[in-house]
Design a protein around this motif. Structure first.
Motif, PDB file in Angstrom:
ATOM      1  N   HIS A 126       5.895  -2.249   4.417  1.00  0.00           N
ATOM      2  CA  HIS A 126       5.935  -3.698   4.245  1.00  0.00           C
ATOM      3  C   HIS A 126       4.846  -4.125   3.266  1.00  0.00           C
ATOM      4  CE1 HIS A 126       2.749  -3.292   7.245  1.00  0.00           C
ATOM      5  NE2 HIS A 126       2.308  -4.456   6.796  1.00  0.00           N
ATOM      6  N   VAL A 129      -4.417 -15.602  10.230  1.00  0.00           N
ATOM      7  CA  VAL A 129      -4.614 -14.709  11.381  1.00  0.00           C
ATOM      8  C   VAL A 129      -4.867 -13.283  10.903  1.00  0.00           C
ATOM      9  CG1 VAL A 129      -3.224 -16.081  12.979  1.00  0.00           C
ATOM     10  CG2 VAL A 129      -2.138 -14.315  11.579  1.00  0.00           C
ATOM     11  N   ASN A 130      -5.249 -12.390  11.823  1.00  0.00           N
ATOM     12  CA  ASN A 130      -5.504 -10.982  11.474  1.00  0.00           C
ATOM     13  C   ASN A 130      -4.287 -10.364  10.799  1.00  0.00           C
ATOM     14  OD1 ASN A 130      -7.194 -10.887  14.519  1.00  0.00           O
ATOM     15  ND2 ASN A 130      -8.195 -10.537  12.586  1.00  0.00           N
ATOM     16  N   GLY A 131      -4.570  -9.574   9.762  1.00  0.00           N
ATOM     17  CA  GLY A 131      -3.491  -8.837   9.096  1.00  0.00           C
ATOM     18  C   GLY A 131      -2.634  -9.686   8.189  1.00  0.00           C
ATOM     19  N   SER A 132      -3.095 -10.928   7.875  1.00  0.00           N
ATOM     20  CA  SER A 132      -2.241 -11.792   7.050  1.00  0.00           C
ATOM     21  C   SER A 132      -2.394 -11.513   5.554  1.00  0.00           C
ATOM     22  CB  SER A 132      -2.526 -13.261   7.361  1.00  0.00           C
ATOM     23  OG  SER A 132      -3.908 -13.505   7.250  1.00  0.00           O
ATOM     24  N   GLY A 133      -3.299 -10.595   5.179  1.00  0.00           N
ATOM     25  CA  GLY A 133      -3.385 -10.178   3.772  1.00  0.00           C
ATOM     26  C   GLY A 133      -4.568 -10.761   3.018  1.00  0.00           C
ATOM     27  N   LYS A 134      -5.528 -11.370   3.748  1.00  0.00           N
ATOM     28  CA  LYS A 134      -6.664 -12.028   3.069  1.00  0.00           C
ATOM     29  C   LYS A 134      -7.518 -10.998   2.321  1.00  0.00           C
ATOM     30  CE  LYS A 134      -8.231 -13.660   7.004  1.00  0.00           C
ATOM     31  NZ  LYS A 134      -7.271 -13.080   7.962  1.00  0.00           N
ATOM     32  N   SER A 135      -7.933  -9.947   3.029  1.00  0.00           N
ATOM     33  CA  SER A 135      -8.799  -8.943   2.393  1.00  0.00           C
ATOM     34  C   SER A 135      -8.055  -8.213   1.285  1.00  0.00           C
ATOM     35  CB  SER A 135      -9.292  -7.931   3.409  1.00  0.00           C
ATOM     36  OG  SER A 135      -9.962  -8.598   4.426  1.00  0.00           O
ATOM     37  N   SER A 136      -6.757  -8.003   1.477  1.00  0.00           N
ATOM     38  CA  SER A 136      -5.974  -7.292   0.451  1.00  0.00           C
ATOM     39  C   SER A 136      -5.989  -8.076  -0.855  1.00  0.00           C
ATOM     40  CB  SER A 136      -4.541  -7.101   0.917  1.00  0.00           C
ATOM     41  OG  SER A 136      -4.542  -6.393   2.120  1.00  0.00           O
ATOM     42  N   PHE A 188      -7.114  -2.100  -6.111  1.00  0.00           N
ATOM     43  CA  PHE A 188      -5.691  -1.770  -6.225  1.00  0.00           C
ATOM     44  C   PHE A 188      -5.097  -2.690  -7.283  1.00  0.00           C
ATOM     45  CE2 PHE A 188      -6.809  -0.642  -1.885  1.00  0.00           C
ATOM     46  CZ  PHE A 188      -6.215   0.609  -1.755  1.00  0.00           C
ATOM     47  N   ARG A 210       3.292   2.575   3.012  1.00  0.00           N
ATOM     48  CA  ARG A 210       3.601   1.506   3.974  1.00  0.00           C
ATOM     49  C   ARG A 210       4.991   0.944   3.685  1.00  0.00           C
ATOM     50  NH1 ARG A 210      -1.170   0.272   6.999  1.00  0.00           N
ATOM     51  NH2 ARG A 210       0.294  -0.899   8.286  1.00  0.00           N
ATOM     52  N   LYS A 220      -9.139  -7.332  -2.561  1.00  0.00           N
ATOM     53  CA  LYS A 220      -9.149  -5.979  -3.145  1.00  0.00           C
ATOM     54  C   LYS A 220      -8.421  -5.996  -4.482  1.00  0.00           C
ATOM     55  CE  LYS A 220      -9.202  -3.556   1.264  1.00  0.00           C
ATOM     56  NZ  LYS A 220      -8.317  -2.953   2.257  1.00  0.00           N
ATOM     57  N   HIS A 279     -12.752 -16.484   9.768  1.00  0.00           N
ATOM     58  CA  HIS A 279     -12.016 -17.030  10.906  1.00  0.00           C
ATOM     59  C   HIS A 279     -12.774 -18.217  11.503  1.00  0.00           C
ATOM     60  CE1 HIS A 279      -9.053 -13.857  10.958  1.00  0.00           C
ATOM     61  NE2 HIS A 279     -10.017 -12.952  10.888  1.00  0.00           N
ATOM     62  N   TYR A 319       0.847  -1.201   0.000  1.00  0.00           N
ATOM     63  CA  TYR A 319       0.000   0.000   0.000  1.00  0.00           C
ATOM     64  C   TYR A 319       0.873   1.239   0.000  1.00  0.00           C
ATOM     65  CZ  TYR A 319      -4.084  -2.869   1.114  1.00  0.00           C
ATOM     66  OH  TYR A 319      -5.093  -3.772   1.075  1.00  0.00           O
ATOM     67  N   GLN A 367     -16.422  -7.207   4.777  1.00  0.00           N
ATOM     68  CA  GLN A 367     -16.342  -7.324   6.239  1.00  0.00           C
ATOM     69  C   GLN A 367     -17.272  -6.375   6.958  1.00  0.00           C
ATOM     70  OE1 GLN A 367     -12.456  -6.655   7.907  1.00  0.00           O
ATOM     71  NE2 GLN A 367     -11.765  -8.629   7.196  1.00  0.00           N
ATOM     72  N   ALA A 388       1.666  -6.051   1.958  1.00  0.00           N
ATOM     73  CA  ALA A 388       0.456  -6.649   2.538  1.00  0.00           C
ATOM     74  C   ALA A 388       0.226  -8.028   1.920  1.00  0.00           C
ATOM     75  CB  ALA A 388      -0.744  -5.753   2.273  1.00  0.00           C
TER      76      ALA A 388
HETATM   77  N1  LIG Z   1      -5.982   0.533   2.714  1.00  0.00           N
HETATM   78  C1  LIG Z   1      -4.858   0.160   3.341  1.00  0.00           C
HETATM   79  N2  LIG Z   1      -3.806   0.998   3.380  1.00  0.00           N
HETATM   80  C2  LIG Z   1      -2.659   0.642   3.995  1.00  0.00           C
HETATM   81  N3  LIG Z   1      -2.471  -0.529   4.597  1.00  0.00           N
HETATM   82  C3  LIG Z   1      -3.472  -1.416   4.600  1.00  0.00           C
HETATM   83  C4  LIG Z   1      -4.725  -1.122   3.969  1.00  0.00           C
HETATM   84  N4  LIG Z   1      -5.549  -2.185   4.121  1.00  0.00           N
HETATM   85  C5  LIG Z   1      -4.837  -3.103   4.806  1.00  0.00           C
HETATM   86  N5  LIG Z   1      -3.597  -2.644   5.087  1.00  0.00           N
HETATM   87  C6  LIG Z   1      -2.526  -3.377   5.772  1.00  0.00           C
HETATM   88  O1  LIG Z   1      -2.258  -4.560   5.016  1.00  0.00           O
HETATM   89  C7  LIG Z   1      -2.016  -5.662   5.864  1.00  0.00           C
HETATM   90  C8  LIG Z   1      -2.986  -6.806   5.509  1.00  0.00           C
HETATM   91  O2  LIG Z   1      -4.307  -6.368   5.831  1.00  0.00           O
HETATM   92  P1  LIG Z   1      -5.600  -7.200   5.408  1.00  0.00           P
HETATM   93  O3  LIG Z   1      -6.788  -6.371   5.739  1.00  0.00           O
HETATM   94  O4  LIG Z   1      -5.451  -7.646   4.014  1.00  0.00           O
HETATM   95  O5  LIG Z   1      -5.499  -8.448   6.395  1.00  0.00           O
HETATM   96  P2  LIG Z   1      -6.602  -9.530   6.754  1.00  0.00           P
HETATM   97  O6  LIG Z   1      -5.897 -10.849   6.735  1.00  0.00           O
HETATM   98  O7  LIG Z   1      -7.796  -9.402   5.889  1.00  0.00           O
HETATM   99  O8  LIG Z   1      -6.920  -9.133   8.253  1.00  0.00           O
HETATM  100  P3  LIG Z   1      -8.268  -9.422   9.109  1.00  0.00           P
HETATM  101  O9  LIG Z   1      -8.348 -10.894   9.336  1.00  0.00           O
HETATM  102  O10 LIG Z   1      -8.034  -8.673  10.372  1.00  0.00           O
HETATM  103  O11 LIG Z   1      -9.406  -8.895   8.320  1.00  0.00           O
HETATM  104  C9  LIG Z   1      -2.167  -5.162   7.281  1.00  0.00           C
HETATM  105  O12 LIG Z   1      -0.859  -4.886   7.769  1.00  0.00           O
HETATM  106  C10 LIG Z   1      -2.952  -3.877   7.154  1.00  0.00           C
HETATM  107  O13 LIG Z   1      -2.586  -2.949   8.141  1.00  0.00           O
END
Ligand SMILES: Nc1ncnc2c1ncn2[C@@H]1O[C@H](COP(=O)(O)OP(=O)(O)OP(=O)(O)O)[C@@H](O)[C@H]1O
Length: 695
Positions: free
Chosen positions: A434, A455-462, A471, A432, A465, A650, A429, A502, A436
């Motif tokens: 690191h 787990v949370n923040g592992s990049g699933k929603s990204s 993106f 950032r 997207k 989850h 992103y 979500q 995603a």
């Molecule tokens: N719009 C954004 N801009 C910058 N960073 C983002 C954005 N959306 C997500 N991130 C970062 O990207 C990483 C992955 O986030 P993501 O939402 O894809 O995880 P996730 O696995 O879906 O988490 P969760 O289970 O909590 O929904 C995280 O470090 C998050 O902070």
């Protein structure tokens, strides 16, 4: 209780030069102001803005021309009425001045000849009154034609801006207000309207000025020399000073300002928190609400008496040097005073009328010149406004748009699910440090049911997207049906996807419209179809309890301008207030779980009635009770035919065994991939997550 020290009063600071900087700084209360230093090249100080302005006007004038032509074509009659009335309103002050000077000349003649000519007086009186009456009628015509033009402008330009705005990608979204010239309330939004208004204003000012000068010259030309020259000088002295006086203390340069005052920032934040409805419930639940007032008082006390009004040129510290104001005042009154003082020496009827004319002429001319000097700078603004509008309408997303139709006519029949392939895909992103999503590769075959866990923040929603092209990957490639995702027409591709997110949103429309948004425009769903989708998403029960059922207007997730027009002007009686309340629509708030059910029903509505080939459910049942969650997921499974389905969740125990493929993610990477049985055998991350749920 500790006694707060009274803070010092902060006075405005004069300009100061910053070493090695092309800016000058000055202070205005808590604000720092920076503006460009132009003192080294004094002569360019006046010319520079003019040259810059002309250059800007040259490059943007074609936009103004096109906009004007477009407005004329939109409503030719209203445009003609608007312009003609503007011309009349511009010259009418000069016509009045003409009659006035005519009257004075008549008076003079009467004094000199000792005879009155009643016909001439009658003529002047009738013409004067007629002129005032015509102005009343024209005023109304002007307002009516302006309203008609505005309505047409709104109908014509807003759809184009909507299309352009929805084409913008998420990167540009941050600049949405800079890109799109729509910031105010919907009711006062007429793209092109302020262009038209400024254009007329400019035309009116120039016409008024020219006509007044013409009448004055005409009136003065009757006088004898040197009275004629003296009058002329007195008439132009004040307007000239007014014209040349700088508009504020930093000349005509643009400036920026900011404040680093922590107390002020805190006050602003607390104010924002208190008055934004989005935070209200959380403030109360978190127990923060009770401390807001005290915190605000503490910050205000620490800020003390420092000026915290924003530094506009008209606020105290930024006014021009005192001698300009002195010169302006003196040129306004001194000529008249000098003239009056010398009057006894050469008293004549002619001198008396000259004085009256002088008074009238000086004030009206200086008023027009004052307006003119403001309006000339707006010629530049006028052209750039037109450019802004066209730039917005033609705005292109920074993501390149594909042209290939979806589904491809020579491709697979559309009753098959979508094939998706990720090839070494990485997403970072903006801003950032690191990734995603990091170097991810996998294939999802048409019609598969896929589970994405991690787990949370592992990049699933990204990852999702990226799939919806919110993106684009920073590296790697995504293929859909073996063709690059980027090559497809994005609108057609998105129409074939249904993504349940979500945090689903409620739109500020009725329950029915909330369910039907996103359907193909030609489809008019029947009552049964709407009710069926509501049933599948588990909404029937709560909707049946609403007074207006499917017609109930829902309170939106975000407080957007939604066209609920209401307003109060002035102090109104209780009866009027009640009448207003009667006309205001009441909007019903719904719970988090009900929102998720509503969003699920909206997705079912699309699944049932459009050519949808991919369904993505991203943690969309988190607020539901276990029974509701199970029922909705089972409805999704039943609707699988001809669709690829991806679930991100989850709580995956009732989906795991049915999944054709499970993708397990950690820190942006896919660390395991396979069926439930394979992954349990592997006894890795997935097995850990699964066993943790079972426990
Ligand atoms: N719009 C954004 N801009 C910058 N960073 C983002 C954005 N959306 C997500 N991130 C970062 O990207 C990483 C992955 O986030 P993501 O939402 O894809 O995880 P996730 O696995 O879906 O988490 P969760 O289970 O909590 O929904 C995280 O470090 C998050 O902070």
């Amino acid at each position: 209780m500790s006694k707060e020290k009274t803070p010092p009063i902060v006075l405005d600071g004069g300009p100061r030069k910053v070493r090695n900087s092309k800016f000058r700084l000055r202070q205005h209360g808590i604000y720092d102001i920076a503006y460009e230093d132009r003192t080294s090249t004094q002569w360019t100080r006046c010319l520079r803005p003019l040259v810059d302005g002309l250059r800007d006007i040259r490059s943007t004038a074609p936009y103004a021309q096109s906009l004007l032509a477009e407005i004329v074509m939109l409503a030719p009659m209203a445009f003609i009425a608007y312009m003609l009335s503007a011309v009349w309103l511009s010259v009418s002050p000069a016509i009045n001045l003409y009659f006035l000077s005519f009257l004075f000349n008549l008076l003079e003649d009467s004094f000199v000849s000792g005879t009155l000519t009643p016909e001439a007086y009658r003529f002047v009186a009738v013409s004067w009154v007629s002129c005032a009456l015509i102005s009343v009628v024209v005023d109304r015509m002007h307002a009516q034609s302006r309203d008609a033009l505005r309505t047409r402008l709104r109908a014509h330009f807003i759809p184009q801006l909507i299309r352009a705005s929805l084409r913008a990608d998420l990167f540009s979204m941050e600049d949405l207000y800079t890109l799109f010239p729509v910031m105010a309330r919907f009711e006062s939004e007429f793209p092109g309207g302020s262009f038209l208004q400024q254009l007329t204003q400019l035309m009116r000012t120039v016409l008024t000025l020219l006509s007044q000068v013409a009448v004055l010259l005409h009136a003065i030309s009757y006088k004898q020399s040197p009275e004629r020259e003296v009058l002329m000088f007195f008439c132009i002295a004040h307007p000239m000073v007014r014209c040349f006086a700088p508009s504020n203390g930093i000349g005509s340069s643009a400036y920026i300002y900011w404040t680093d005052n922590q107390h002020f920032k805190k006050m602003k934040t607390l104010f924002g928190l208190t008055f934004s409805p989005q935070y209200r419930a959380d403030l109360i639940l978190d127990g923060v609400a009770s401390s807001l007032e005290t915190e605000y008082k503490k910050a205000a006390n620490k800020l003390g008496y420092a000026t915290d009004s924003e530094p506009y040129p008209w606020s105290g510290g930024l006014l021009r040097s005192w001698y300009w104001d002195f010169l302006m005042n003196i040129t306004l009154d001194l000529p008249l005073a000098v003239y009056a003082l010398t009057l006894p020496a050469r008293l004549s009827p002619s001198s008396v009328t000259s004085m009256a004319l002088l008074q009238q002429a000086t004030s009206s001319l200086s008023l027009s010149i004052g307006e003119y000097s403001t309006d000339t700078s707006s010629l530049r603004g006028l052209c750039s406004q037109a450019k802004w509008l066209y730039d917005a309408i033609n705005h292109q997303s920074s993501m390149p748009q594909g042209t290939e139709p979806f589904p491809r006519s020579n491709g697979k029949p559309s009753n098959q699910g979508m094939k998706i392939s990720f090839r070494r895909v990485t997403l970072r992103y903006p801003g950032r440090n690191h990734d995603a999503v990091q170097n991810v590769s996998f294939d999802v075959m048409p019609g598969q049911l896929v589970l994405v866990v991690g787990v949370n923040g592992s990049g699933k929603s990204s990852m999702l997207k990226l799939l919806a092209r919110l993106f684009d990957p920073s590296a790697g490639e995504i293929l859909v049906d073996d063709r690059p995702l980027k090559s497809y027409d994005i609108d057609q591709l998105r129409a074939a996807m249904s993504i349940l997110s979500q945090s689903p949103v409620v739109y500020p429309v009725s329950v029915r419209d909330n369910l039907c948004l996103g359907l193909p425009p030609t489809l008019k769903p029947s009552e049964e179809q709407v009710e069926r989708a509501a049933r599948m998403g588990g909404c029937s029960h709560w909707i049946s309890k609403l007074e207006d059922r499917y017609e109930t207007q829902l309170r939106p997730s975000f407080d957007v301008d939604n066209g609920w027009s209401e307003g109060v002007y002035g102090i109104v009686s209780e009866d009027l207030k009640q009448e207003l309340t009667r006309h205001n629509g009441l909007r019903t708030a719904i719970s988090g779980g009900e929102k998720q059910r509503l969003a699920a029903s909206r997705t079912f509505m699309r699944l049932n009635h459009s050519d949808c080939r991919l369904v993505v459910v991203d943690e969309a049942t988190s607020s539901l009770d276990p029974v509701a969650e199970r029922d909705i997921l089972s409805e999704f499974r039943k609707a699988r035919e001809g669709k690829t389905m991806i679930f991100v969740t989850h709580r995956f125990h009732h989906l795991a065994k049915d999944a054709d493929q499970i993708i397990c993610m950690k820190e942006g990477s896919v660390i395991e991939c396979g069926t439930h049985v394979d992954l349990l055998k592997a006894d890795g991350e997935y097995a850990q997550l699964y066993n943790a749920q079972a426990a």
